[in-house]
Scaffold this active site. Structure first.
Site, short mmCIF file in Angstrom:
data_model
loop_
_atom_site.label_atom_id
_atom_site.label_comp_id
_atom_site.label_asym_id
_atom_site.label_seq_id
_atom_site.Cartn_x
_atom_site.Cartn_y
_atom_site.Cartn_z
N TYR A 1 0.82 -1.21 0.00
CA TYR A 1 0.00 0.00 0.00
C TYR A 1 0.85 1.26 0.00
CZ TYR A 1 -2.95 3.78 1.73
OH TYR A 1 -3.57 4.99 1.89
N ASP B 1 -8.43 -3.38 -1.39
CA ASP B 1 -9.63 -2.58 -1.68
C ASP B 1 -9.28 -1.27 -2.36
OD1 ASP B 1 -8.74 -2.65 1.31
OD2 ASP B 1 -9.39 -0.59 0.98
N LYS C 1 -11.38 -8.85 5.11
CA LYS C 1 -11.91 -7.53 5.43
C LYS C 1 -12.59 -6.96 4.20
CE LYS C 1 -10.77 -2.96 6.88
NZ LYS C 1 -9.84 -1.88 6.58
C1 B12 Z 1 -10.63 7.19 -4.10
C2 B12 Z 1 -10.56 7.82 -2.73
C3 B12 Z 1 -9.38 7.64 -2.03
C4 B12 Z 1 -8.19 6.89 -2.56
C5 B12 Z 1 -7.38 7.85 -3.42
C6 B12 Z 1 -6.63 7.16 -4.52
C7 B12 Z 1 -6.03 8.12 -5.46
N1 B12 Z 1 -4.85 7.84 -5.86
O1 B12 Z 1 -6.63 9.13 -5.85
C8 B12 Z 1 -7.50 6.45 -1.23
C9 B12 Z 1 -8.09 5.12 -0.80
C10 B12 Z 1 -6.01 6.32 -1.28
C11 B12 Z 1 -8.01 7.53 -0.30
C12 B12 Z 1 -7.40 7.87 0.85
C13 B12 Z 1 -7.85 8.85 1.73
N2 B12 Z 1 -9.00 9.53 1.64
CO1 B12 Z 1 -10.17 9.39 0.17
N3 B12 Z 1 -11.60 9.14 -1.06
C14 B12 Z 1 -11.64 8.55 -2.21
C15 B12 Z 1 -13.07 8.60 -2.77
C16 B12 Z 1 -13.71 7.26 -2.48
C17 B12 Z 1 -13.22 8.90 -4.25
C18 B12 Z 1 -12.45 10.10 -4.78
C19 B12 Z 1 -12.41 9.98 -6.27
O2 B12 Z 1 -11.55 9.33 -6.81
N4 B12 Z 1 -13.43 10.54 -6.98
C20 B12 Z 1 -13.57 10.44 -8.41
C21 B12 Z 1 -13.06 11.72 -9.08
C22 B12 Z 1 -13.11 11.61 -10.59
O3 B12 Z 1 -13.90 12.74 -8.64
P1 B12 Z 1 -13.33 14.11 -8.05
O4 B12 Z 1 -12.15 13.88 -7.24
O5 B12 Z 1 -14.47 14.84 -7.47
O6 B12 Z 1 -12.85 14.89 -9.38
C23 B12 Z 1 -13.76 15.49 -10.26
C24 B12 Z 1 -14.07 16.93 -9.89
O7 B12 Z 1 -14.05 17.19 -8.50
C25 B12 Z 1 -13.11 17.74 -10.65
N5 B12 Z 1 -11.74 17.94 -10.13
C26 B12 Z 1 -11.07 17.34 -9.14
N6 B12 Z 1 -9.84 17.83 -9.06
C27 B12 Z 1 -9.70 18.77 -10.02
C28 B12 Z 1 -8.68 19.62 -10.35
C29 B12 Z 1 -8.86 20.52 -11.39
C30 B12 Z 1 -7.76 21.44 -11.74
C31 B12 Z 1 -10.08 20.57 -12.08
C32 B12 Z 1 -10.25 21.51 -13.17
C33 B12 Z 1 -11.12 19.73 -11.74
C34 B12 Z 1 -10.92 18.84 -10.71
O8 B12 Z 1 -13.03 17.04 -11.86
C35 B12 Z 1 -13.05 15.63 -11.60
C36 B12 Z 1 -13.76 14.93 -12.73
O9 B12 Z 1 -15.09 15.35 -12.81
C37 B12 Z 1 -13.69 9.75 -1.91
C38 B12 Z 1 -15.15 9.60 -1.60
C39 B12 Z 1 -16.04 9.80 -2.78
N7 B12 Z 1 -16.81 8.84 -3.14
O10 B12 Z 1 -15.99 10.84 -3.43
C40 B12 Z 1 -12.88 9.69 -0.63
C41 B12 Z 1 -12.59 10.99 0.14
C42 B12 Z 1 -12.32 12.10 -0.84
N8 B12 Z 1 -11.36 10.65 0.95
C43 B12 Z 1 -11.39 11.19 2.07
C44 B12 Z 1 -10.35 11.02 3.03
C45 B12 Z 1 -10.56 11.71 4.34
C46 B12 Z 1 -9.22 10.25 2.77
C47 B12 Z 1 -8.08 10.03 3.76
C48 B12 Z 1 -7.51 11.34 4.21
C49 B12 Z 1 -8.55 9.17 4.95
C50 B12 Z 1 -7.50 8.97 5.94
N9 B12 Z 1 -7.51 9.80 6.98
O11 B12 Z 1 -6.71 8.09 5.78
C51 B12 Z 1 -7.09 9.16 2.97
C52 B12 Z 1 -5.79 9.84 2.74
C53 B12 Z 1 -5.67 10.53 1.43
C54 B12 Z 1 -4.77 11.70 1.30
N10 B12 Z 1 -3.68 11.85 1.99
O12 B12 Z 1 -5.11 12.52 0.52
C55 B12 Z 1 -12.63 11.99 2.36
C56 B12 Z 1 -12.43 13.51 2.32
C57 B12 Z 1 -13.28 14.19 3.38
C58 B12 Z 1 -13.18 15.65 3.28
N11 B12 Z 1 -14.09 16.30 2.59
O13 B12 Z 1 -12.29 16.24 3.84
C59 B12 Z 1 -13.59 11.40 1.28
C60 B12 Z 1 -14.68 12.37 0.81
C61 B12 Z 1 -14.20 10.13 1.92
C62 B12 Z 1 -14.84 10.37 3.26
N12 B12 Z 1 -16.10 10.70 3.31
O14 B12 Z 1 -14.17 10.27 4.28
N13 B12 Z 1 -9.11 8.08 -0.75
C1 LIG Z 2 -3.55 -0.96 3.98
C2 LIG Z 2 -3.70 0.48 4.33
N1 LIG Z 2 -2.80 1.07 5.10
C3 LIG Z 2 -2.90 2.36 5.44
C4 LIG Z 2 -3.96 3.13 5.02
C5 LIG Z 2 -4.06 4.56 5.43
O1 LIG Z 2 -2.96 5.22 4.99
P1 LIG Z 2 -2.77 6.77 5.13
O2 LIG Z 2 -2.65 7.05 6.58
O3 LIG Z 2 -1.59 6.93 4.33
O4 LIG Z 2 -3.96 7.44 4.52
C6 LIG Z 2 -4.90 2.56 4.24
C7 LIG Z 2 -6.04 3.41 3.81
O5 LIG Z 2 -6.97 3.11 3.23
C8 LIG Z 2 -4.79 1.20 3.88
O6 LIG Z 2 -5.69 0.60 3.11
#
Ligand code: B12
Ligand SMILES: Cc1ncc(COP(=O)(O)O)c(C=O)c1O
Ligand code: B12
Ligand SMILES: Cc1ncc(COP(=O)(O)O)c(C=O)c1O
Lengths: 237, 513, 237, 513
Positions: D262, D297, D369
């Site tokens: 991860y 996941d 899980k």
């Molecule tokens: C996928 C995801 C992840 C993945 C990210 C993988 C990756 N490499 O991107 C993983 C599992 C790693 C992850 C981790 C975390 N996540 Co996350 N994640 C999501 C999730 C499920 C989907 C986001 C996504 O991919 N959306 C799809 C894209 C296409 O949509 P989008 O981002 O909105 O982008 C569109 C527009 O917004 C816009 N857009 C976006 N960016 C930009 C930039 C520009 C310039 C422009 C023009 C347009 C634009 O255009 C896009 C296309 O239409 C959301 C929940 C949800 N369902 O939305 C939570 C969410 C965003 N995550 C959240 C959180 C809290 C985290 C963590 C911080 C949790 C934690 N404490 O560990 C971690 C750490 C991440 C970090 N350090 O940033 C929260 C944010 C809460 C908040 N509002 O503050 C959410 C909302 C989930 C939740 N309810 O808790 N996450």
């Molecule tokens: C296996 C694993 N480790 C760690 C994390 C959390 O990592 P971070 O604190 O970097 O957001 C996740 C988050 O989904 C995870 O799936």
């Protein structure tokens, strides 16, 4: 031209003003009705109807209710007849006056790359090609967790015309701090003037973005084409 | 699907047939003022008094004929006679009678039999109109094709027909296959059908001929846009059951709530009145190609599904036999049942599936109508939405036909415009996500589902035996259905029931099935 | 004694003031943000965050949002140390000073008998026995769809001490009309004085009931014991 | 359950074992600064500098030893030496070194081997503490009995440990079996573990030893009230993976997110660093009886389940082998997967069931899980709630073990206090309503589910063959997992990796599995 219209929400019938609310109140069960009534008064809502209560604790209750907004809301409606000319990719490529260098990043501690990649990557998102596929743009995608300091260095290094920032995490308004800091730094370094600054993310909208000093903001469901059209208009005028 | 004893099922059908026949023997000798008004409705008398009371002309004339003690001969011939007598349009002379500008001649001893021929001609013309309407339906369905089942059935109920039109249009665009306009509260207890376009219903919109027509026209338009036929439904059961059926047939309703016992149980309408009315109402519906819906689902709002599902099944057996006696074919008999199990029952879903499958198996050719959870839904709209999801699953999982879409605010109010959208979204998601679910699984022999189904069937079988013994009337008196007891003498509308005289004539009798 | 407390709703953290709302607005897509902002201003809500929009029609949009209430709400909290003495059935039967005749009905066009039956019927509801099972009461259950005229006749006929009315249907406030009419008629006939008037139903609460001129109102989840306790207190004082 | 080719499954296990072994051969020669800090943490060095920077003492000393180029020998012996040298508590001399009141003696050429015996004694004492903690867990579980599966796993994430305590308590009272405290954003990129009680996390609460302890104590109290053992979990994966494991073991965490890849994929942490860290971290977890959770996941948030489920399965095979190499038993290996299928896929539920069953069958003894839908959840909270209902159903229907409760505001924010309640309510309703669902149905041979499962397994088999050929490192470079490509040289934290010298000594090595 802009006009106004008086409206109310629509529930059972047109303009009846009904809305649905839910929230948790830190009060005892017996004080809920009073608290809800007072809240509704503060919100200018009438006829609160408590539909449901769950006790989360003896002094913490989750309430679901319906109520009616007391007064109509006057909204501005733009009546200008001109329908915005929305161009497709080929048109933009042909008509864009300059080639632009675009630098994009998920900044601060944000690691949500899917949204930015959707806008930048060649293959794009939901059938709309990303900015990399445009002949008129060169795109540098810096990926995730890029600090503002690093970002500014990269803008300078690539002589960027356009900066695309993605902010997805908004808890405790962390994005506001991040974005404000970025604009301040860009202004301090004199880079802001020649740079088109755009921010995107699901909780971003154009109003917020411009308030923070960006040129535009893109929210839920935005596409690369939306951004390209914005850049086109911005560069043409 | 399930291993059930076919012999028990056939026995149940046979018992129900006998039970219905016993009632049929009574009702055949009766008519009601409601049936008489229905006859006049079919013959095209559809005006109302011009004062603000807007009393339907059919009521004015039938009441007068009843006072004149000639109702027992049927009304239609008298109307023919009076047309000739007054030599004006019926509208005109009814209005004149009503305002006392003219008065009724003495009707005793008048020979009305000579009007039979002309009357029969008029009846044929009336029935032709109905046939034309049903061929519009058939043609449209042939052209656009039939929707896949379960059909999405949604309700509109603003009280204002104009708002209803718009909400129905949006619902159809969101994917609804059937639009039900819910009737204003207790309209079923009005002994007349209100007149004209209405905007003032409470918890529903008045069922009137004009409202039917407006909605039908609008849905035809919307259907054309969508490239499919959008079905329309409304209620018959009530004091005006037969009249409603007539109007439904004339205005091309596609389905109608039309139960043999609902009025008795849930509106305290007199038993004989109801049994008599339902028979004629359903004959019209049979002729018009209308799908009826029965109301067994209601039992589960006043009693518990876990304990009382067999009363639903029992009633379905009987309701279907009544329907057959009215000439309805199985394809037109939408027997009602519901997903009303307490949300806290362990394995509640498996039991609900058993119940739903059981009806499905006992009535393989009937377009079952499956009702959403209501009794155990409280004001928690989020939880209600979830319970509806499982209802949707049970419906697609057991091959239901007419699916009443459950709405998250069930415990609170008439659906808001967006709540209907959320409900349709929920339903379509589940139907698509579980599309081939039934084909994918085999139910375990001797499992929970099988045991439940066998048990409920067995109990229904016993109850049917008991009813055959004691009679349907005593059964209702004993409160077996929905826990509600009604006596043969009680209930509203008994004054409108009469024994037909030997001269009784109803011109539609011989043409209706 | 009564005291006050300043509170805000609780979402992510204590007193952060977050609430959830949804409603439908009769505006075009492009006017939604403005309309929502203005509505929130009218409701004294800050930081509106639009979470979701569904177009129901080109000019009708369903909106889901979260927002924060701007100001705290001051609620009264009763601090009187006396805990209400809640009696059980046997105690009430023993201590009730008079035998009471109770007449109950679902009035107007209302045919929802389950709620009234839950209060009246011997077997009761969810394990709590109904008023018929009390030795100190005689109960007449008139059933459903009883007109106010008929109801008054029955009250007179049975020389009722207590009137229990159930109203479940509330669309277009039909219950308000019904109940107001009833109280007017009871007053006109002089019956109101000697009669304890109670109304119940899922959308009824004590406040509404007393505003309408009843002695008490019972809402969602009420039991026969609640009613019996009310009658006891009412007859003791 | 499903007809699958057992030989293919065994082949997959065998290939994964070889793949993991190839990496193991590399990492065995390495240690990292993170591992060294973990060793010191285990030995009880848990202070931080007294200035406002609050730099952990383990960081101060390890950084100094790294600068002094002696890290390659392991840190523990040097600490023993320095204790003697300074003749003060470690706290004291580290503080003195940090504030430049004292300075480090020249460490080159010093014979530290003589400290081995005393160090080993200390290590034993440390490990005893861990054993005591795990026997507290075992005793409590024996006393109260184990919860039925799927376990309800809910998150708290206010950023403020005090608010978290209260929210966790309410969640447990509502029925949660496992409480996860989500870490503040990007804590995984900090190369130190923050110190003390914290209240300022963003989108999560800092994972600190003190926060662990507070939550553990509180949950023990709540658990006593409820008469059951409430499990606690937090994250290991990240730059401090090994240290976190040490703290988790000391403070009796019951589960930890602890993935072999991860950090590489989702936090761009250097590959060698991650592989090396995870190995030691998991050995500690193995010893402490902690259940690890892996992060497959996540792949389904950056790629589509419909197309890429086989990459999840492939990774599970490999992750499990890495876990075995660290001495974890299957009962401790909570392989991760998710219900992330697009909500618009026809028969999406059947496909999801196939995917979930497949993991269940391939890893029969692992407490899988199962993660809720996130990727295709948008801001429509009502619809999200419904999708979670189907997730709940899929979980109980396929016998999952650790069930992360999906929350309706997933797309918007950190769960509100009542949203968690609604989510638990949804889950408990479904689990009870479908209690015996799996036993009740037999899946049709050659149906949609079976075909999907066979297809995904076959693809995973091919991918494993390919990885065996090309190596795991090239596979990651090619972006096969989650569509994310990382190179062996890139990523954060590579400066903290080193080749162990011949004199390298870690006192825990020989006691850990
Ligand atoms: C996928 C995801 C992840 C993945 C990210 C993988 C990756 N490499 O991107 C993983 C599992 C790693 C992850 C981790 C975390 N996540 Co996350 N994640 C999501 C999730 C499920 C989907 C986001 C996504 O991919 N959306 C799809 C894209 C296409 O949509 P989008 O981002 O909105 O982008 C569109 C527009 O917004 C816009 N857009 C976006 N960016 C930009 C930039 C520009 C310039 C422009 C023009 C347009 C634009 O255009 C896009 C296309 O239409 C959301 C929940 C949800 N369902 O939305 C939570 C969410 C965003 N995550 C959240 C959180 C809290 C985290 C963590 C911080 C949790 C934690 N404490 O560990 C971690 C750490 C991440 C970090 N350090 O940033 C929260 C944010 C809460 C908040 N509002 O503050 C959410 C909302 C989930 C939740 N309810 O808790 N996450
Ligand atoms: C296996 C694993 N480790 C760690 C994390 C959390 O990592 P971070 O604190 O970097 O957001 C996740 C988050 O989904 C995870 O799936
Ligand atoms: C069962 C039911 C029916 C049954 C009624 C059977 C019967 N004999 O009672 C049937 C199917 C016949 C029916 C019909 C209709 N119903 Co209905 N029905 C319901 C349903 C599903 C449950 C009501 C119920 O039994 N609750 C259980 C009881 C125990 O709870 P309760 O009534 O709240 O009673 C408790 C308290 O409120 C209180 N209480 C109640 N009365 C009293 C009185 C006193 C004196 C006291 C002290 C306390 C008290 O104590 C009780 C115990 O705790 C509700 C939806 C729902 N889930 O709530 C809709 C509902 C009430 N019905 C509704 C409607 C509109 C109708 C119809 C008018 C629809 C139509 N147009 O045809 C018809 C006509 C009925 C009529 N004329 O009155 C609406 C009302 C909307 C509104 N707010 O105006 C509801 C909310 C459904 C909906 N969303 O549309 N209904
Ligand atoms: C069979 C049947 N008929 C009629 C009705 C409606 O009757 P009313 O208009 O009396 O409410 C229902 C209501 O549920 C029903 O099930």
């Amino acid at each position: 031209m802009s006009n106004t219209l008086n409206i109310k929400p629509v529930g059972d019938r047109m303009n009846d003003g009904f809305l649905q609310l839910s929230f948790t109140l830190p009060v005892l069960k017996k004080d809920i009705t009073d608290a809800v009534n007072k809240m509704c008064r503060q919100m200018n809502l009438t006829q609160p109807e408590i539909a449901h209560i769950t006790a989360l604790d003896h002094n913490l209750h989750y309430v679901q209710l319906f109520a009616r907004i007391a007064n109509e809301v006057t909204v501005s409606i733009s009546t200008s007849g001109v329908i915005e000319n929305y161009r497709n990719r080929e048109e933009i490529e042909k008509q864009m006056p300059h080639h632009l260098t675009i630098v994009g990043a998920c900044t601060g501690t944000d690691a949500h790359t899917v949204g930015l990649d959707a806008i930048l990557n060649k293959k794009g998102y939901k059938g709309v090609k990303g900015l990399e596929s445009y002949t008129c743009f060169s795109v540098v995608n810096l990926g995730s967790q890029v600090s503002n300091v690093k970002l500014i260095a990269e803008v300078e290094k690539h002589k960027a015309d356009v900066l695309l920032v993605s902010q997805v995490i908004t808890h405790h308004n962390v994005h506001i701090h991040n974005l404000t800091e970025l604009i301040d730094m860009l202004e301090a370094t004199g880079l802001r003037n020649h740079l088109v600054c755009i921010v995107g993310g699901p909780r971003i909208n154009d109003q917020l973005a411009t308030e923070l000093g960006f040129d535009a903001g893109f929210g839920i469901g935005s596409t690369a084409l939306d951004v390209a059209n914005f850049l086109f208009k911005n560069k043409i005028v | 699907m399930l291993k059930l004893n076919d012999i028990v099922i056939s026995e149940c059908h046979a018992l129900a047939a006998e039970i219905a026949k016993d009632i049929f023997d009574i009702l055949q000798r009766k008519s009601t003022i409601g049936i008489e008004r229905a006859v006049l409705r079919l013959l095209g008398i559809n005006g109302a008094t011009s004062d603000e009371l807007r009393i339907p002309h059919v009521n004015v004339i039938c009441d007068k004929l009843q006072k004149a003690s000639v109702l027992i001969n049927g009304t239609a011939l008298y109307v023919e006679f009076l047309n000739e007598h007054f030599n004006t349009s019926a509208e005109q002379w009814i209005e004149d009678l009503y305002s006392n500008r003219k008065s009724l001649p003495n009707l005793q001893g008048i020979d009305i039999t000579k009007y039979k021929d002309s009357l029969v001609q008029k009846a044929k013309i009336a029935l032709n109109k109905i046939s034309e309407q049903s061929s519009v339906r058939t043609t449209s369905l042939k052209q656009h094709g039939e929707q896949t089942t379960p059909w999405l059935y949604v309700i509109v109920a603003t009280g204002n027909i104009h708002e209803d039109l718009y909400q129905a249009e949006l619902a159809a665009k969101q994917g609804a296959d059937v639009i039900a306009v819910i009737r204003s509260t207790a309209q079923s207890l009005l002994d007349y059908v209100p007149q004209g376009t209405t905007t003032e219903g409470v918890a529903g919109t008045y069922a009137t001929q004009e409202n039917f027509r407006l909605m039908r026209t609008h849905l035809d338009k919307v259907g054309k846009e969508l490239g499919r036929y959008v079905r329309l439904t409304n209620y018959a059961s009530g004091l005006c059951m037969a009249e409603m059926a007539a109007l439904g047939a004339l205005e091309r309703l596609d389905m109608m709530l039309s139960d043999s016992m609902y009025g008795i149980l849930y509106r305290d309408i007199n038993m004989v009145r109801t049994f008599t009315d339902q028979h004629f109402a359903r004959r019209i519906q049979a002729y018009a190609g209308i799908i009826i819906n029965t109301g067994e689902d209601n039992y589960l709002t006043t009693s518990e599904q876990f304990d009382e599902m067999h009363t639903v099944l029992t009633s379905q057996f009987i309701n279907r036999q009544f329907a057959h006696l009215s000439g309805l074919k199985d394809e037109q008999i939408g027997l009602g049942h519901a997903f009303e199990m307490d949300t806290e029952v362990e394995n509640g879903f498996l039991l609900s599936m058993a119940d739903a499958l059981l009806s499905r198996i006992c009535f393989p050719d009937c377009p079952l109508k499956y009702m959403p959870p209501t009794k155990h839904i409280d004001g928690n709209i989020f939880f209600a939405h979830v319970v509806n999801t499982l209802f949707n699953l049970c419906s697609i999982g057991t091959g239901q036909h007419i699916h009443l879409v459950g709405i998250l605010s069930e415990a609170i109010h008439i659906p808001y415009i967006h709540e209907r959208m959320l409900a349709i979204q929920n339903t379509r998601y589940v139907f698509n996500y579980f599309k081939d679910f039934p084909a994918e699984f085999k139910i375990r022999d001797n499992g929970i589902i099988q045991h439940r189904a066998v048990d409920v069937l067995q109990k229904a079988f016993h109850l049917l035996q008991q009813i055959k013994q004691e009679g349907l009337i005593s059964t209702i008196e004993a409160g077996k259905f929905g826990g509600i007891s009604r006596s043969i003498y009680g209930g509203k509308g008994s004054e409108g029931v009469f024994d037909k005289s030997n001269n009784y004539f109803n011109p539609f009798e011989k043409f209706l099935p």
